[in-house]
Design an enzyme around this catalytic site. Structure first.
Site, PDB file in Angstrom:
ATOM      1  N   GLU A 213       0.827  -1.211   0.000  1.00  0.00           N
ATOM      2  CA  GLU A 213       0.000   0.000   0.000  1.00  0.00           C
ATOM      3  C   GLU A 213       0.860   1.260   0.000  1.00  0.00           C
ATOM      4  O   GLU A 213       0.361   2.374  -0.035  1.00  0.00           O
ATOM      5  CB  GLU A 213      -0.928   0.008   1.220  1.00  0.00           C
ATOM      6  CG  GLU A 213      -2.197  -0.801   1.042  1.00  0.00           C
ATOM      7  CD  GLU A 213      -1.941  -2.282   0.885  1.00  0.00           C
ATOM      8  OE1 GLU A 213      -1.088  -2.817   1.613  1.00  0.00           O
ATOM      9  OE2 GLU A 213      -2.569  -2.916   0.028  1.00  0.00           O
ATOM     10  N   ASN A 297      -0.896  -7.273  -4.021  1.00  0.00           N
ATOM     11  CA  ASN A 297      -1.452  -6.325  -4.988  1.00  0.00           C
ATOM     12  C   ASN A 297      -0.352  -5.435  -5.580  1.00  0.00           C
ATOM     13  O   ASN A 297       0.653  -5.182  -4.939  1.00  0.00           O
ATOM     14  CB  ASN A 297      -2.489  -5.432  -4.306  1.00  0.00           C
ATOM     15  CG  ASN A 297      -1.881  -4.631  -3.163  1.00  0.00           C
ATOM     16  OD1 ASN A 297      -1.567  -5.186  -2.122  1.00  0.00           O
ATOM     17  ND2 ASN A 297      -1.685  -3.331  -3.373  1.00  0.00           N
ATOM     18  N   ASP A 339      -7.328  -4.652  -5.472  1.00  0.00           N
ATOM     19  CA  ASP A 339      -6.509  -4.985  -4.295  1.00  0.00           C
ATOM     20  C   ASP A 339      -6.685  -6.449  -3.897  1.00  0.00           C
ATOM     21  O   ASP A 339      -6.708  -6.782  -2.716  1.00  0.00           O
ATOM     22  CB  ASP A 339      -6.861  -4.058  -3.105  1.00  0.00           C
ATOM     23  CG  ASP A 339      -5.910  -4.252  -1.934  1.00  0.00           C
ATOM     24  OD1 ASP A 339      -4.757  -4.667  -2.162  1.00  0.00           O
ATOM     25  OD2 ASP A 339      -6.315  -3.998  -0.786  1.00  0.00           O
TER      26      ASP A 339
END
Lengths: 621, 183
Positions: A213, A297, A339
């Site tokens: 992230e 991801n 994601d």
């Protein structure tokens, strides 16, 4: 007359089994792991065949089955499970690990600040033998996307090995708690953290990273078990040399063949900030000598900023554990727009497909498809939804690629409603278990969908490279956010399922007692008949369960079942504001039949009040 | 001269950083030239944890030159998105990875000057030091935006006592999702 006698005999056997000390070292691998009538026929290699009463790594075995051959606790007596003792670590972050048991010692590693405890199981109440406080850099707390969690230690060759949130790995002498080595694998200021549990194969400690992230580039590093020295590192993105794709590589499908796909499937140099972090589980097949590693991801989470397949994000690699060389790679979700990651555990089983026994890899992906791959080649054998999903219409059997529904593609500054599953998928990292007695996979899964609006983001090191703006809701009309399922990996069908109101986000334990154990985020710990899904025992604990249950044989010869209640992680982010969601905690609960353990339980009281010297109080007659 | 160059470089850097973000379009984020900003030396003399009974701490006497300025609040909000603050602290500062900023408690003090210092110097649990990236006037505008969220702090909590806890683990309870529902 025969019937009552048989029942009585079984009951007596159960009582004897529950109370009588057993030989801890005796192998109960057979017939405990033999397929029972009605089983699918799938089996597994339980290497390294640790002593049956021990639990030396998070998944117990290399194949990641989380299956214990212990059978003292079974369908006949599990209703008598009671707490034997407990241990609280006082830490408010999400608890996602299982304790380990080696010999007479239990090892616990906490969430940040990643304190390690050794508990002496041979003494009443399992007192602390030693404590190790690593004091990781607190900056990491604000870099971890999904709470300051840790997924537990692993044991090998007299060492307790685990990761620290601030991007380090450490190995302790398991007897003394003294560090043998401590190695930094990345800088938390740049957004890299580590939450995963290492796997040790031979002398290689395999350690991945977190930060998908934050634009962190995924990596898997092998460290020497005795010194901590780096043996090799394979990245998830970039040129073949970085990824370690070379002469050993065989593409499972033509679209996965080509030079430097880890760079060319990205715009410009975006692969350098492309995620594909390695924060899930690693499994190992000693016969093929391959490790299996999932990747996260892609970064940023906004797909509009990274046209292309974004290899090797949301994928699985088969690597040689000695060199890191990739033998095959398969991407579950090309150009991941939601994601979905590919980090979930890969369970290695062998099973009959079309009359032939095949070496298989079972992976319930966050994207909602249950994949059964040929683990020698990476080609799909079965791929069917294990939960309701609408982002894809199926998997193209010719290519293995999902057939994406254009209506559910993420859009910049435009809301797309009701994408199923949501960003954390139909199932997140919480690992499933496999029982060779039924041949089924057991998993805690989700029933959550999202409304999603993307915003483009700029890359600023050490800050989220995110851009997903979403709200979640339960799928369908049930308002059931969780579910516990039994999955046939050979056919891609559910055997049975148990819906739950709150998210189900614990690991699963399967035992030779034909039991499967799972937890809910509202704090229920349940034991279920693995054959039919009947709930046989439930216990409400002090906090929600996002950890992993395990079982072991104590020095007293009794079987115990242990689990930590300490909700957190992504479950608290998604459901924390829902009415009735429990507060945090950090308590390990250990259960046994009737709650008996050394020094506790009925009839186990070893001390009693006595008249103190000089006491003056005289009780009236 | 040297200060001028540094200031220019910082402004340029901020412009580049903003340019990377599609949501940073619109008016200039540079403040009115006439605005007098508090001196660095004054800000850095703020003691951590004023002694109890101190009538007004030095921090409380330093005003945000942009407080209540609607244009500055809007620019601060824009920066809150462009600098990725929103993905740590949640929409409207409701907390996610980092603590809530909407008035449910301040770990390092909630006066404008303390907020400025938190942004400028960073804090130990992951807050970057934005003084290296943003000129002081932009940081004051971020503070003005946070001050504008103050009303939200007077609303009753929807998540119970955890919302008031300053631990990031607990502020995560509220979540971006819950926050965005409230948007």
């Amino acid at each position: 007359m025969i019937r009552p006698h048989r029942t009585l005999g079984l009951a007596l056997l159960a009582v004897l089994a529950a109370c009588g000390p057993a030989d801890r070292k005796a192998s109960s691998l057979s017939p405990a792991n033999r397929p029972q009538p009605g089983a699918t026929g799938a089996t597994a290699n339980f290497a390294p065949n640790d002593p049956p009463g021990e639990w030396r790594r998070q998944a117990r075995d290399y194949a990641n089955t989380r299956f214990s051959p212990l059978e003292q606790i079974g369908v006949g007596n599990v209703a008598r499970l009671k707490m034997a003792w407990s241990f609280s670590d006082g830490i408010p972050y999400g608890h996602e690990a299982a304790p380990l048991v080696v010999g007479d010692t239990m090892f616990v590693v906490t969430p940040y600040p990643n304190v390690a405890y050794a508990l002496d199981l041979s003494k009443p109440g399992a007192p602390i033998k030693w404590t190790y406080q690593p004091h990781p850099d607190p900056i990491a707390v604000g870099k971890a996307c999904c709470d300051a969690v840790n997924r537990g230690p692993t044991y090998a060759d007299g060492k307790l090995v685990f990761t620290l949130l601030d991007g380090e790995a450490v190995a302790l002498d398991a007897n003394t708690g003294k560090p043998a080595w401590r190695v930094r694998l990345g800088q938390p200021a740049s957004g890299m953290t580590i939450t995963m549990s290492p796997l040790v194969v031979g002398n290689a400690v395999l350690v991945g990273n977190s930060g998908g992230e934050m634009g962190v580039r995924g990596q898997l590093t092998a460290l020497d078990l005795s010194t901590g020295k780096e043996l090799w590192r394979g990245y998830s993105t970039g040129p073949d040399a970085d990824v370690k794709i070379g002469a050993d590589y065989h593409a499972p499908y033509p679209w996965l063949a080509g030079k430097d796909l880890g760079a060319s499937s990205w715009p410009g140099d975006a692969w350098q900030r492309g995620g594909g972090t390695v924060w899930g589980w690693i499994s190992y097949d000693p016969d093929l000598n391959l490790i299996y590693e999932g990747t996260s991801n892609p970064s940023p989470r906004v797909p509009a900023q990274r046209p292309g397949d974004n290899l090797w994000s949301s994928a699985v690699f088969a690597r040689d554990p000695k060199t890191g060389s990739v033998h095959w790679g398969f991407q579950f979700t090309p150009h991941d727009q939601w994601d979905y990651d590919g980090v979930n555990e890969n369970i290695l089983i062998d099973g009959p497909i079309g009359g032939q026994t095949r070496k298989l890899l079972v992976h319930l992906d966050r994207n909602g498809f249950g994949y059964t791959l040929d683990r020698s080649t990476g080609r799909i054998v079965v791929a069917k939804p294990f939960a309701p999903l609408n982002w894809a219409k199926g998997i193209d059997p010719a290519t293995g690629r999902p057939i994406v529904d254009p209506d559910k593609e993420a859009k910049v500054e435009e809301k797309v409603s009701n994408i199923c599953p949501t960003h954390i998928g139909s199932k997140d990292w919480q690992p499933a278990a496999f029982s060779p007695r039924t041949g089924l996979i057991y998993a805690d899964i989700f029933n959550i969908c999202m409304d999603l609006t993307d915003h483009k983001v700029g890359y600023i090191p050490g800050t989220p490279y995110d851009g997903m703006d979403l709200t979640t809701h339960a799928g369908g009309k049930t308002n059931k956010w969780g579910e516990f399922i039994a999955w046939n990996p050979l056919t891609g069908e559910r055997a049975w399922s148990i819906p739950e109101t709150f998210m189900t986000m614990s690991g699963v334990l399967a035992t030779a007692g034909d039991l499967v154990f799972y937890g809910t985020t509202d704090g229920w710990f349940r034991a279920v008949d693995a054959r039919n899904g009947k709930v046989l025992w439930s216990q409400k604990l002090s906090s929600g369960i996002t950890s992993q249950p395990m079982t072991y044989l104590g020095p007293d010869g009794r079987q115990y079942v242990a689990v930590v209640a300490g909700v957190g992680g992504v479950a608290s982010q998604v459901m924390g504001s829902k009415n009735g969601f429990p507060p945090r905690g950090g308590t390990l609960y250990v259960f046994s039949i009737d709650g008996v353990s050394p020094g506790s339980g009925p009839g186990m009281l070893t001390t009693q009040g006595s008249k103190a010297p000089g006491a003056v109080y005289n009780a009236p007659d | 001269m040297r200060a001028m160059t540094l200031r220019l470089a910082l402004t340029l850097l901020a412009t580049v950083a903003l340019g990377a973000c599609s949501r940073s379009h619109g008016d200039s984020v540079t403040g009115p030239a006439a605005t007098q900003l508090p001196a660095d030396a004054t800000l850095h003399s703020i003691p951590m944890g004023a002694p109890p009974g101190e009538p007004v701490s030095i921090a409380g006497r330093i005003a945000n030159p942009f407080a209540g300025n609607a244009q500055a609040v809007a620019e601060g909000k824009q920066l809150f998105g462009a600098m990725n603050c929103v993905y740590c602290h949640g929409a409207q500062g409701s907390g996610l990875i980092g603590p809530a900023l909407n008035g449910s408690g301040w770990r390092y003090g909630g006066t404008p000057a303390e907020l400025f210092n938190s942004i400028h110097d960073g804090r130990p649990q992951g807050m970057p030091a934005w003084g290296a990236r943003l000129p002081p006037d932009q940081i004051w505008k971020l503070v003005a935006y946070l001050q504008s969220l103050g009303d939200a702090s007077n609303q009753p909590s929807t998540t119970g006592p955890q919302a008031a806890d300053q631990d990031p683990a607990d502020s995560a309870h509220q979540g971006l999702i819950a926050a965005q529902r409230a948007r």
